[in-house]
Design an enzyme around this catalytic site. Structure first.
Site, PDB file in Angstrom:
ATOM      1  N   HIS A  14       0.810  -1.222   0.000  1.00 36.09           N
ATOM      2  CA  HIS A  14       0.000   0.000   0.000  1.00 36.09           C
ATOM      3  C   HIS A  14       0.844   1.273   0.000  1.00 36.09           C
ATOM      4  O   HIS A  14       0.510   2.246  -0.663  1.00 36.09           O
ATOM      5  CB  HIS A  14      -0.933   0.038   1.221  1.00 36.09           C
ATOM      6  CG  HIS A  14      -1.922  -1.065   1.246  1.00 36.09           C
ATOM      7  ND1 HIS A  14      -1.683  -2.267   1.873  1.00 36.09           N
ATOM      8  CD2 HIS A  14      -3.156  -1.159   0.703  1.00 36.09           C
ATOM      9  CE1 HIS A  14      -2.735  -3.047   1.727  1.00 36.09           C
ATOM     10  NE2 HIS A  14      -3.641  -2.414   1.024  1.00 36.09           N
ATOM     11  N   GLU A  86       2.492  -1.549   7.770  1.00 37.41           N
ATOM     12  CA  GLU A  86       3.558  -1.659   6.769  1.00 37.41           C
ATOM     13  C   GLU A  86       4.825  -0.940   7.226  1.00 37.41           C
ATOM     14  O   GLU A  86       5.938  -1.409   6.949  1.00 37.41           O
ATOM     15  CB  GLU A  86       3.037  -1.156   5.417  1.00 37.41           C
ATOM     16  CG  GLU A  86       1.931  -2.085   4.910  1.00 37.41           C
ATOM     17  CD  GLU A  86       1.503  -1.853   3.469  1.00 37.41           C
ATOM     18  OE1 GLU A  86       0.688  -2.652   2.979  1.00 37.41           O
ATOM     19  OE2 GLU A  86       1.970  -0.887   2.833  1.00 37.41           O
ATOM     20  N   ARG A 174     -22.002  16.412  13.915  1.00 37.00           N
ATOM     21  CA  ARG A 174     -22.177  17.571  13.020  1.00 37.00           C
ATOM     22  C   ARG A 174     -23.514  17.421  12.298  1.00 37.00           C
ATOM     23  O   ARG A 174     -23.810  16.348  11.764  1.00 37.00           O
ATOM     24  CB  ARG A 174     -21.051  17.617  11.976  1.00 37.00           C
ATOM     25  CG  ARG A 174     -19.767  18.238  12.457  1.00 37.00           C
ATOM     26  CD  ARG A 174     -18.805  18.438  11.275  1.00 37.00           C
ATOM     27  NE  ARG A 174     -17.736  19.346  11.612  1.00 37.00           N
ATOM     28  CZ  ARG A 174     -16.577  18.978  12.163  1.00 37.00           C
ATOM     29  NH1 ARG A 174     -16.358  17.705  12.446  1.00 37.00           N
ATOM     30  NH2 ARG A 174     -15.661  19.872  12.447  1.00 37.00           N
ATOM     31  N   ARG A 229     -15.632  23.586  18.165  1.00 38.17           N
ATOM     32  CA  ARG A 229     -16.956  22.990  18.074  1.00 38.17           C
ATOM     33  C   ARG A 229     -17.937  23.525  19.113  1.00 38.17           C
ATOM     34  O   ARG A 229     -19.119  23.212  19.059  1.00 38.17           O
ATOM     35  CB  ARG A 229     -16.817  21.463  18.167  1.00 38.17           C
ATOM     36  CG  ARG A 229     -16.050  20.838  17.005  1.00 38.17           C
ATOM     37  CD  ARG A 229     -16.759  21.080  15.672  1.00 38.17           C
ATOM     38  NE  ARG A 229     -18.167  20.797  15.777  1.00 38.17           N
ATOM     39  CZ  ARG A 229     -18.703  19.578  15.838  1.00 38.17           C
ATOM     40  NH1 ARG A 229     -17.932  18.520  15.732  1.00 38.17           N
ATOM     41  NH2 ARG A 229     -20.003  19.399  15.962  1.00 38.17           N
TER      42      ARG A 229
HETATM   43  N1  URA Z   1     -10.560  16.799  12.023  1.00 40.37           N
HETATM   44  C1  URA Z   1     -11.664  16.228  12.552  1.00 40.37           C
HETATM   45  O1  URA Z   1     -11.792  15.002  12.548  1.00 40.37           O
HETATM   46  N2  URA Z   1     -12.605  17.032  13.074  1.00 40.37           N
HETATM   47  C2  URA Z   1     -12.525  18.379  13.077  1.00 40.37           C
HETATM   48  O2  URA Z   1     -13.441  19.054  13.544  1.00 40.37           O
HETATM   49  C3  URA Z   1     -11.364  18.960  12.510  1.00 40.37           C
HETATM   50  C4  URA Z   1     -10.396  18.150  11.984  1.00 40.37           C
END
Ligand code: URA
Length: 266
Positions: A14, A86, A174, A229
């Site tokens: 890979h 790997e 989200r 967030r």
């Molecule tokens: N990477 C993620 O998984 N979530 C985010 O909010 C930002 C980067």
């Protein structure tokens, strides 16, 4: 069955790398994004690109005379698991994830570095290596060197528990997804992780920690905050450049400190 049965001499299927191409590198920096490989390698001495196959772009450079591989893992746990498998065959013993992340605690700021002390295994790949009761914890020695290096450079940072999710949208609660729907069992999950003291969401650290531990190898995770967030679901592209630079500077310094303290890793 015991013992190493993988063909460690061959070019790996890979990642497209062989032992010879690694020039003895036992440290690997692992960004997710192939486009971050060369910019991170540029902070090493005598850096040169090695190859690219699928999501795995690689470059080799040096910290003083210590060879260091930089290789992208792609997004998420399955491709990260393949990368570790790997690279382990090729003699890499120390893995440092250099990623981006979304913070879920209000005291964390954009551009802060998050150094993981452990990770919630909200992904499936690590469960193929160890039962879910097995902890996803990084190497203490490597993690302490990341903290020391971050302090030396005076970058803002946090340490704590990371949640590694198998999806960017529902697993990180989200709602700006195509369907806008988060399945019931994940509704309220962001608040629950917050209340349990989790610092951030990303998608790779728990698989990295678990797989490295089950192999008797060493892993750590350093991520730059690109989403807040508690305020928004969006990633803030304007901090990318700053985060990338901080990750590369700290990782380089951490290798120097780790090598100074522990000598040639093994
Ligand atoms: N990477 C993620 O998984 N979530 C985010 O909010 C930002 C980067």
């Amino acid at each position: 069955m015991t013992g190493i049965i993988a063909d460690t001499k061959a070019i790996q299927y890979h990642i497209g790398l062989s032992t010879q191409m690694l020039c003895g590198a036992q440290y690997a920096f692992l960004p997710g994004d192939p486009d971050r490989v060369n910019p991170i390698a540029a902070f090493l001495d005598d850096a040169r690109e090695l190859t690219q196959h699928r999501e795995y772009r690689s470059a080799l450079g040096y910290v003083d005379d210590i060879p260091v591989l930089v290789m992208s893992t792609g997004i998420g746990a399955p491709s990260t698991g393949i990368a570790i498998e790997e690279l382990a065959r090729l003699g890499v013993t120390h893995f440092i994830r250099l990623g981006t992340t979304g913070a879920i605690q209000p005291h964390v700021h954009l551009g802060d570095l998050i150094i993981s002390e452990g990770a919630v295994r909200l992904e499936g790949t690590s469960g193929h290596y160890a039962p879910i009761a097995y902890p996803a914890v990084p190497s203490l020695a490597l993690t302490l060197k990341l903290i020391e290096a971050t302090k030396l450079r005076d970058f803002p940072y946090q340490t704590g528990i990371t949640c590694s999710s198998d999806s960017f949208w529902p697993g990180q609660e989200r709602y700006d997804s195509f369907s806008g729907y988060v399945p019931r069992h994940l509704q309220g999950s962001l608040e629950e992780w917050q209340r349990l003291g989790v610092l951030n969401f990303e998608m790779e650290s728990s698989a990295l920690f678990t797989i490295a531990r089950t192999f008797g190898l060493h892993a750590a995770s350093l991520c730059g905050v690109i989403a807040l967030r508690t305020q928004s679901e969006a990633v803030q592209q304007n901090v990318y450049a700053q985060v990338k630079e901080r990750l590369a500077i700290v990782a380089r310094e951490a290798v120097r400190l780790h090598h100074q303290a522990h000598g040639t890793p093994l």
